[in-house]
Design an enzyme around this catalytic site. Structure first.
Site, short mmCIF file in Angstrom:
data_model
loop_
_atom_site.label_atom_id
_atom_site.label_comp_id
_atom_site.label_asym_id
_atom_site.label_seq_id
_atom_site.Cartn_x
_atom_site.Cartn_y
_atom_site.Cartn_z
N ASP A 20 -7.94 -5.28 -0.69
CA ASP A 20 -8.41 -6.14 -1.78
C ASP A 20 -8.15 -7.63 -1.53
OD1 ASP A 20 -9.41 -4.17 -3.59
OD2 ASP A 20 -7.33 -3.51 -3.83
N HIS A 79 0.85 -1.20 0.00
CA HIS A 79 0.00 0.00 0.00
C HIS A 79 0.87 1.23 0.00
CE1 HIS A 79 -3.20 2.80 1.02
NE2 HIS A 79 -4.00 1.88 0.56
C1 LIG Z 1 -0.51 -0.76 -3.95
C2 LIG Z 1 0.75 -0.44 -4.76
C3 LIG Z 1 0.32 0.03 -6.15
C4 LIG Z 1 1.53 0.65 -4.05
O1 LIG Z 1 2.52 1.04 -4.92
P1 LIG Z 1 3.76 1.97 -4.55
O2 LIG Z 1 3.53 2.71 -3.31
O3 LIG Z 1 4.09 2.70 -5.78
O4 LIG Z 1 4.87 0.90 -4.20
P2 LIG Z 1 5.88 0.25 -5.22
O5 LIG Z 1 5.13 -0.41 -6.35
O6 LIG Z 1 6.91 1.26 -5.59
O7 LIG Z 1 6.52 -0.88 -4.32
C5 LIG Z 1 7.58 -0.68 -3.38
C6 LIG Z 1 8.40 -1.97 -3.29
O8 LIG Z 1 7.57 -3.04 -2.76
C7 LIG Z 1 7.40 -4.07 -3.75
N1 LIG Z 1 6.00 -4.43 -3.80
C8 LIG Z 1 4.96 -3.58 -3.63
N2 LIG Z 1 3.80 -4.25 -3.74
C9 LIG Z 1 4.14 -5.54 -3.99
C10 LIG Z 1 3.39 -6.70 -4.19
N3 LIG Z 1 2.05 -6.66 -4.19
N4 LIG Z 1 4.02 -7.86 -4.42
C11 LIG Z 1 5.37 -7.90 -4.42
N5 LIG Z 1 6.15 -6.81 -4.22
C12 LIG Z 1 5.53 -5.66 -4.02
C13 LIG Z 1 7.82 -3.44 -5.08
O9 LIG Z 1 8.26 -4.39 -6.00
C14 LIG Z 1 8.89 -2.47 -4.64
O10 LIG Z 1 10.05 -3.21 -4.40
P3 LIG Z 1 11.49 -2.61 -4.83
O11 LIG Z 1 11.63 -1.36 -3.98
O12 LIG Z 1 12.41 -3.73 -4.49
O13 LIG Z 1 11.38 -2.32 -6.29
C15 LIG Z 1 1.64 -1.71 -4.88
O14 LIG Z 1 1.92 -2.19 -3.60
C16 LIG Z 1 1.01 -2.78 -5.75
O15 LIG Z 1 1.16 -2.75 -6.97
N6 LIG Z 1 0.29 -3.75 -5.11
C17 LIG Z 1 -0.39 -4.76 -5.88
C18 LIG Z 1 -1.70 -4.22 -6.44
C19 LIG Z 1 -2.72 -3.96 -5.36
O16 LIG Z 1 -2.95 -4.79 -4.52
N7 LIG Z 1 -3.40 -2.79 -5.43
C20 LIG Z 1 -4.46 -2.43 -4.50
C21 LIG Z 1 -4.06 -1.29 -3.64
S1 LIG Z 1 -5.25 -0.99 -2.38
#
Ligand SMILES: CC(C)(COP(=O)(O)OP(=O)(O)OC[C@H]1O[C@@H](n2cnc3c(N)ncnc32)[C@H](O)[C@@H]1OP(=O)(O)O)[C@@H](O)C(=O)NCCC(=O)NCCS
Length: 371
Positions: A307, A256
């Site tokens: 979710d 998140h």
């Molecule tokens: C929610 C979300 C978009 C937040 O994104 P964000 O704040 O931009 O965070 P990032 O995507 O930059 O992730 C930060 C780190 O955690 C990791 N990470 C984040 N969510 C992850 C997941 N669901 N599974 C595996 N790794 C994850 C990323 O790969 C990244 O690692 P790195 O620093 O080694 O590259 C992201 O966690 C995600 O894509 N989750 C899956 C989709 C989801 O469940 N969305 C619903 C949100 S309520």
């Protein structure tokens, strides 16, 4: 500046409080842990729109106003019937919410009372839009709303044609409460930007629906269920998760932008998933989810978000997978519209700047034959 406006405070709001370190979520001062077991969706709507919990008379009035607005204009039902049966329900929702404006004589009326009426109308009609499309795509006529049922029970009734038992009503109601608002999440922000141009509420909701549809936002609940179905057997969980880690892919339903601890909504949804899966004799979905959580926490230190456990809860409650995100939108419509009312009440155009990283701005144009 961090990418994705991380940690940027982009406006003031009195609607939703989040503490990402302590895992606190509150609507208008009421912690979600107070609201989830005690409130109803109608009461939560009143709280979000009007700022205070209603007294008995006000609750009756707001509930009656929502109930009275559930039916859809005939041409909207015709429009939905004309859509391809294979259309994504989120596409249907996006287009039909936009089209509803053309049948609302108040669509362009920006008086505060008219905007409140639109907030109520949009929230009431959102559930009917989705369930009507679901019936139509299955070759059946839409089921008319029933005025003697609350929002949660009526939604289930319009979706299935059956009367839900009390446990299902409670599960739907609590889900509606938990998803109702979440500060400046991507869809609310998108909608507020549209409302900030003083465009109408239907346009703002259409922007928000488009943003919610994405797999990084509301679309994640569907991805979680598709993953559980793909794994299918608890004995395959470990190998599946290991291979996702090896491929450096993300696991839907984890992580998140704001919470560094457990998403407080996930706490309720985990319990609801366990209860619903056991009740329906489908414990494997909960067991698989719990094992995935264990593995992702151990390897990535990531917590499940709203979710993750909502997927199995909805699935065993009989909500079709491609309606998970539209169902999220039904609930979030209350929060979106509360934000748009707030935006209209003290508006200034939202127009940030970009940090320019393009070529130096003094290039000379040359004729195409010389390039
Ligand atoms: C929610 C979300 C978009 C937040 O994104 P964000 O704040 O931009 O965070 P990032 O995507 O930059 O992730 C930060 C780190 O955690 C990791 N990470 C984040 N969510 C992850 C997941 N669901 N599974 C595996 N790794 C994850 C990323 O790969 C990244 O690692 P790195 O620093 O080694 O590259 C992201 O966690 C995600 O894509 N989750 C899956 C989709 C989801 O469940 N969305 C619903 C949100 S309520």
């Amino acid at each position: 500046m961090k990418a994705g406006l991380e940690d940027v405070v982009a406006g003031e709001s009195g609607i939703c409080y989040i503490d990402g370190l302590l895992g606190i979520l509150a609507y208008r001062g009421y912690n979600i842990h107070e609201l989830a077991p005690n409130s109803t969706f109608e009461e939560t709507c009143h709280l979000l729109w009007f700022g205070k919990l209603p007294d008995g008379r006000q609750l009756k009035e707001t509930s009656a106003r929502i109930t009275a607005e559930r039916a859809l204009p005939g041409p909207i039902l015709d429009l939905i019937a004309a859509f391809p049966k294979k259309a994504l329900p989120m596409e249907v929702l996006r287009t039909s919410v936009s089209a509803l404006a053309m049948y609302d004589p108040e669509a362009e009326d920006m008086a505060p009372e008219a905007n409140v009426r639109k907030a109520i109308r949009l929230t009431a009609q959102c559930g009917t839009l989705i369930t009507a499309f679901h019936q139509i795509r299955n070759g059946k006529p839409p089921i008319a709303p029933r005025a003697d049922l609350g929002y949660a029970a009526n939604f289930y009734y319009m979706l299935t044609g059956k009367m839900p038992n009390d446990t299902i009503v409670k599960a739907i109601d609590v889900s509606l409460i938990l998803h109702a608002d979440h500060e400046l999440n991507a869809s609310t922000f998108a909608g507020r930007v549209t409302a900030g141009t003083l465009s109408d509420m239907y346009s703002a909701c259409t922007s928000a629906i488009g943003a919610l549809k994405g797999p990084l936002h509301g679309g994640a609940n569907e991805a979680v269920m598709r993953m559980l179905l793909e794994i299918d057997n608890p004995s395959r969980v470990d190998a599946f998760v290991k291979s996702i880690f090896e491929q450096k892919k993300k696991i839907a339903g984890f992580g998140h932008r704001v919470y560094r601890t457990e998403d407080p909504r996930a706490t309720h949804l985990r319990r609801m998933s366990k209860e619903a899966c056991e009740r329906e004799g489908q414990s494997k979905w909960y067991e698989m989810s719990a094992r995935i959580e264990e593995l992702v926490k151990a390897e990535k230190k990531l917590n499940p978000n709203v979710d993750f456990y909502s997927a199995s809860t909805y699935y065993v409650s009989g909500i079709p997978i491609d309606l998970f995100t539209p169902f999220f939108a039904v609930s979030r419509m209350s929060g979106w519209t509360a934000h748009f009312l707030e935006q209209y009440s003290n508006n200034r155009l939202i127009r940030p700047r970009a940090e320019y990283i393009g070529p130096s701005p003094d290039l000379k144009w040359v004729p195409v034959s010389q390039r």
